[in-house]
Design an enzyme around this catalytic site. Structure first.
Site, PDB file in Angstrom:
ATOM      1  N   LYS A 216      20.440  39.560  36.315  1.00 20.51           N
ATOM      2  CA  LYS A 216      20.459  39.634  35.037  1.00 20.51           C
ATOM      3  C   LYS A 216      21.010  38.126  34.852  1.00 20.51           C
ATOM      4  O   LYS A 216      22.069  38.410  33.813  1.00 20.51           O
ATOM      5  CB  LYS A 216      21.267  40.222  34.626  1.00 20.51           C
ATOM      6  CG  LYS A 216      20.518  41.682  34.916  1.00 20.51           C
ATOM      7  CD  LYS A 216      19.761  42.403  34.603  1.00 20.51           C
ATOM      8  CE  LYS A 216      18.803  41.904  32.524  1.00 20.51           C
ATOM      9  NZ  LYS A 216      17.416  41.885  32.282  1.00 20.51           N
ATOM     10  N   ARG A 322      26.089  33.919  37.145  1.00 25.10           N
ATOM     11  CA  ARG A 322      26.732  34.593  36.280  1.00 25.10           C
ATOM     12  C   ARG A 322      28.119  35.037  35.634  1.00 25.10           C
ATOM     13  O   ARG A 322      28.215  36.100  36.505  1.00 25.10           O
ATOM     14  CB  ARG A 322      25.405  35.437  35.272  1.00 25.10           C
ATOM     15  CG  ARG A 322      25.784  35.835  33.592  1.00 25.10           C
ATOM     16  CD  ARG A 322      24.533  36.009  32.781  1.00 25.10           C
ATOM     17  NE  ARG A 322      24.572  36.532  31.992  1.00 25.10           N
ATOM     18  CZ  ARG A 322      23.468  37.478  30.638  1.00 25.10           C
ATOM     19  NH1 ARG A 322      22.802  37.924  31.658  1.00 25.10           N
ATOM     20  NH2 ARG A 322      23.733  37.505  29.376  1.00 25.10           N
ATOM     21  N   SER A 330      24.423  42.843  30.898  1.00 25.24           N
ATOM     22  CA  SER A 330      23.406  42.911  30.431  1.00 25.24           C
ATOM     23  C   SER A 330      22.599  44.566  31.363  1.00 25.24           C
ATOM     24  O   SER A 330      21.515  45.146  30.747  1.00 25.24           O
ATOM     25  CB  SER A 330      22.904  41.698  31.248  1.00 25.24           C
ATOM     26  OG  SER A 330      21.404  41.949  30.742  1.00 25.24           O
TER      27      SER A 330
HETATM   28  N1  PPS Z   1      16.467  30.593  28.975  1.00 32.40           N
HETATM   29  C1  PPS Z   1      16.887  31.386  29.327  1.00 32.40           C
HETATM   30  N2  PPS Z   1      18.748  31.664  27.700  1.00 32.40           N
HETATM   31  C2  PPS Z   1      19.218  32.438  27.971  1.00 32.40           C
HETATM   32  N3  PPS Z   1      19.150  33.643  28.603  1.00 32.40           N
HETATM   33  C3  PPS Z   1      18.630  33.599  29.132  1.00 32.40           C
HETATM   34  C4  PPS Z   1      16.934  32.676  29.732  1.00 32.40           C
HETATM   35  N4  PPS Z   1      16.646  32.801  30.547  1.00 32.40           N
HETATM   36  C5  PPS Z   1      17.089  34.702  30.475  1.00 32.40           C
HETATM   37  N5  PPS Z   1      17.993  34.867  29.826  1.00 32.40           N
HETATM   38  C6  PPS Z   1      18.609  36.096  30.084  1.00 32.40           C
HETATM   39  O1  PPS Z   1      18.770  35.945  31.557  1.00 32.40           O
HETATM   40  C7  PPS Z   1      19.055  37.817  31.368  1.00 32.40           C
HETATM   41  C8  PPS Z   1      18.033  38.000  32.365  1.00 32.40           C
HETATM   42  O2  PPS Z   1      18.096  37.963  34.042  1.00 32.40           O
HETATM   43  P1  PPS Z   1      16.531  38.180  34.785  1.00 32.40           P
HETATM   44  O3  PPS Z   1      15.657  37.058  34.115  1.00 32.40           O
HETATM   45  O4  PPS Z   1      16.976  37.617  35.658  1.00 32.40           O
HETATM   46  O5  PPS Z   1      17.198  39.952  34.903  1.00 32.40           O
HETATM   47  S1  PPS Z   1      15.992  40.505  36.258  1.00 32.40           S
HETATM   48  O6  PPS Z   1      17.012  41.039  36.735  1.00 32.40           O
HETATM   49  O7  PPS Z   1      15.134  40.347  36.805  1.00 32.40           O
HETATM   50  O8  PPS Z   1      16.083  41.911  35.810  1.00 32.40           O
HETATM   51  C9  PPS Z   1      18.742  38.152  30.131  1.00 32.40           C
HETATM   52  O9  PPS Z   1      20.153  38.075  29.815  1.00 32.40           O
HETATM   53  P2  PPS Z   1      20.724  39.340  28.164  1.00 32.40           P
HETATM   54  O10 PPS Z   1      19.340  38.963  27.681  1.00 32.40           O
HETATM   55  O11 PPS Z   1      22.102  39.206  28.731  1.00 32.40           O
HETATM   56  O12 PPS Z   1      20.142  40.846  29.404  1.00 32.40           O
HETATM   57  C10 PPS Z   1      18.165  36.648  29.275  1.00 32.40           C
HETATM   58  O13 PPS Z   1      17.949  37.384  27.973  1.00 32.40           O
END
Ligand code: PPS
Length: 521
Positions: A216, A322, A330
């Site tokens: 996340k 993060r 998350s």
């Molecule tokens: N460019 C950008 N801007 C803002 N937020 C972003 C961006 N890219 C990924 N995210 C946020 O990153 C969270 C997902 O992380 P991961 O891709 O590592 O998730 S996972 O572990 O693979 O399931 C997920 O966070 P949350 O929405 O708070 O859950 C995404 O919204």
């Protein structure tokens, strides 16, 4: 059985004048069965037939009563056609004859469509139907069983997935829709895995680097940005599936928890074929082609660094970080949105907190009182289990209860977000110059700068990278839920204050998390 009747001759004569041979045969009647008799068949050319028939009446006799079959002079030279009057309709269908007034009429000449289109197509059509029947009979047998077997392993390694079928997906699509979606998903997963294994000889690559986590923290987005570079390929993932399209979960036991989780050959099946590499090099102009695995749970689990070192000793590893409570919340929200029942929540006030009059998040929706696996109390049993994972040899079987314990216990997420401790695990196995830490907040604010730093770290030519902004990957639908500020403060102070300080020392930067209280970080 019947013999060619005088009526047949008559009809033949009529048709002859119209340019076709017609044989009229009385159809079967009870008491007329004579299975031993044969019908002489004389497919004469129309004109000749008319000439040879001396005593034919000019008109077809009335249909009823059916005249008794009259003997026809034997013609030894002609072939004899055996007809069963027991099934005149079948015979009619097969031969193109018609049944009229109780008589079977065989017409010797059909339209050109019949002769030159339908009949030549009949055999190939039958062949196609036969093949289709074979496919219909065997493909399910060949597909369903492997799909179920592989799905069982997938669901063992990722035990949160089945909850989605029974929970939100069933609620939205109903029983039939969710079952069909599930079968489609499992079938697609099976085809992906079997396809990877069948092409294994064409897959000689292991990852050059990993985006190992943390969960996340933007790993999906970073992977998508890196794939824009012509030199870089992710795993050969499941098409159309955001998570399984970028993360292998191989070391989490996706193909099995025994030797299948440590086999370099099986791990190679996840990575692109030589054809893909050839395409990148020849068509996209890749100069230093590399592939990577972006499984975010790798960073959390303490047995993984030893396996990464055993399989890919020179690999580089990227960690995105993060603010820890935001990352845990998350993860919780994602799991809860998939219908996973959790006994803990960062949205729910801690015991003793004043909640009067406050509604929101999951507090009133589906959570009972904060119980058992308390977020502040800790879980010594889980701690012991976690320590045993750190001792797991690189070729040992994974504990049967690993994924279940990992995904449901709050302390897995807490430990997973104690970044300094986790990074120390990695630093014990890989040289520090092979490890890169990326701040999620900075990545969100200026993705291009961060991506270029990552490219430089993995040795990809930044000059050949054309950045384009992508939408956030794996964005969670929080459904209005918010972290409870008191929980955030308490959990942050209890579990993360020390490790955040250690992290700041490790990376030489204080990211200001200890002071941070707010929405997403
Ligand atoms: N460019 C950008 N801007 C803002 N937020 C972003 C961006 N890219 C990924 N995210 C946020 O990153 C969270 C997902 O992380 P991961 O891709 O590592 O998730 S996972 O572990 O693979 O399931 C997920 O966070 P949350 O929405 O708070 O859950 C995404 O919204």
């Amino acid at each position: 059985m019947g013999r060619l009747s005088p009526a047949a001759s008559t009809a033949s004569s009529d048709a002859s004048s119209a340019g076709e041979t017609v044989l009229v045969i009385p159809t079967a009647r009870p008491g007329h069965k004579r299975a031993d008799e044969a019908l002489p068949f004389s497919p004469r050319p129309p004109r000749a037939a008319a000439a040879d028939a001396p005593a034919e009446p000019a008109e077809r006799p009335e249909a009823a009563p059916v005249p008794a079959p009259a003997p026809v002079p034997a013609r030894a030279a002609l072939p004899r056609l055996h007809l069963s009057h027991e099934h005149p309709a079948v015979l009619a269908a097969l031969s193109g004859a018609t049944i009229s007034s109780g008589r079977l009429e065989l017409r010797g000449r059909r339209s050109w469509v019949h002769n030159y289109v339908l009949m030549p197509l009949a055999l190939p059509l039958l062949g196609v139907l036969f093949l289709a029947a074979l496919v219909a009979a065997f493909v399910p047998a060949l597909m369903v069983w492997p799909a179920q077997l592989l799905a069982r392993r997938l669901y063992w390694a990722c035990p949160f997935l089945p909850h989605a079928w029974q929970g939100p997906i069933r609620a939205e699509w109903g029983w039939l829709g969710s079952t069909l979606l599930r079968l489609q998903f499992e079938g697609a997963h099976c085809i992906t895995v079997v396809g990877r294994l069948l092409t294994l000889p064409m897959r000689p690559h292991l990852p050059n680097f990993y985006i190992a986590g943390f969960p996340k923290c933007g790993t999906t987005s970073l992977a998508a940005y890196l794939k824009l570079h012509p030199d870089l390929c992710g795993i050969a993932g499941m098409p159309g599936h955001e998570a399984l399209g970028k993360e292998s979960h191989f070391m989490g036991g996706l193909l099995g928890r025994g030797s299948a989780a440590t086999s370099a050959a099986l791990y190679r099946s996840f990575f692109p074929t030589v054809m893909t590499r050839w395409w990148c090099e020849v068509v996209r102009g890749a100069r230093r082609w590399q592939c990577f695995d972006a499984t975010p749970t790798y960073a959390c689990l303490p047995y993984i660094p030893a396996r990464v070192k055993a399989l890919t000793p020179d690999a580089k590893v990227i960690f995105m970080i993060r603010e820890p409570t935001a990352a845990v919340f998350s993860a919780e929200s994602m799991l809860r949105g998939m219908g996973v029942p959790l006994t803990w929540s960062l949205a729910r006030p801690l015991p003793g907190s004043v909640v009067a009059g406050r509604r929101g998040g999951y507090v009133d929706v589906e959570m009972g009182p904060q119980d058992g696996n308390d977020l502040l109390r800790g879980d010594p049993g889980h701690d012991a289990f976690w320590s045993s994972l750190a001792e797991l040899p690189a070729d040992a079987d994974l504990p049967a209860e690993l994924p279940q314990r990992f995904y449901t216990n709050a302390h897995s997420y807490i430990k997973g977000a104690q970044y300094a401790d986790r990074l120390a695990d990695w630093a014990r196995h890989l040289p520090p110059e092979n490890l890169l830490v990326v701040d999620f907040k900075r990545f969100v604010e200026s993705p291009e700068a961060v991506v270029r730093e990552v490219l430089a770290f993995v040795g990809a030519d930044g000059d050949r990278y054309r950045f384009q902004r992508l939408p956030p990957g794996m964005a969670t639908d929080y459904k209005g839920a918010k972290m409870d500020p008191s929980v955030r403060r308490a959990v942050g102070a209890r579990w993360f204050a020390a490790t955040n300080a250690a992290l700041a020392e490790m990376i030489g930067t204080d990211l200001g998390w200890t002071a941070a209280i707010g929405a997403r970080q």
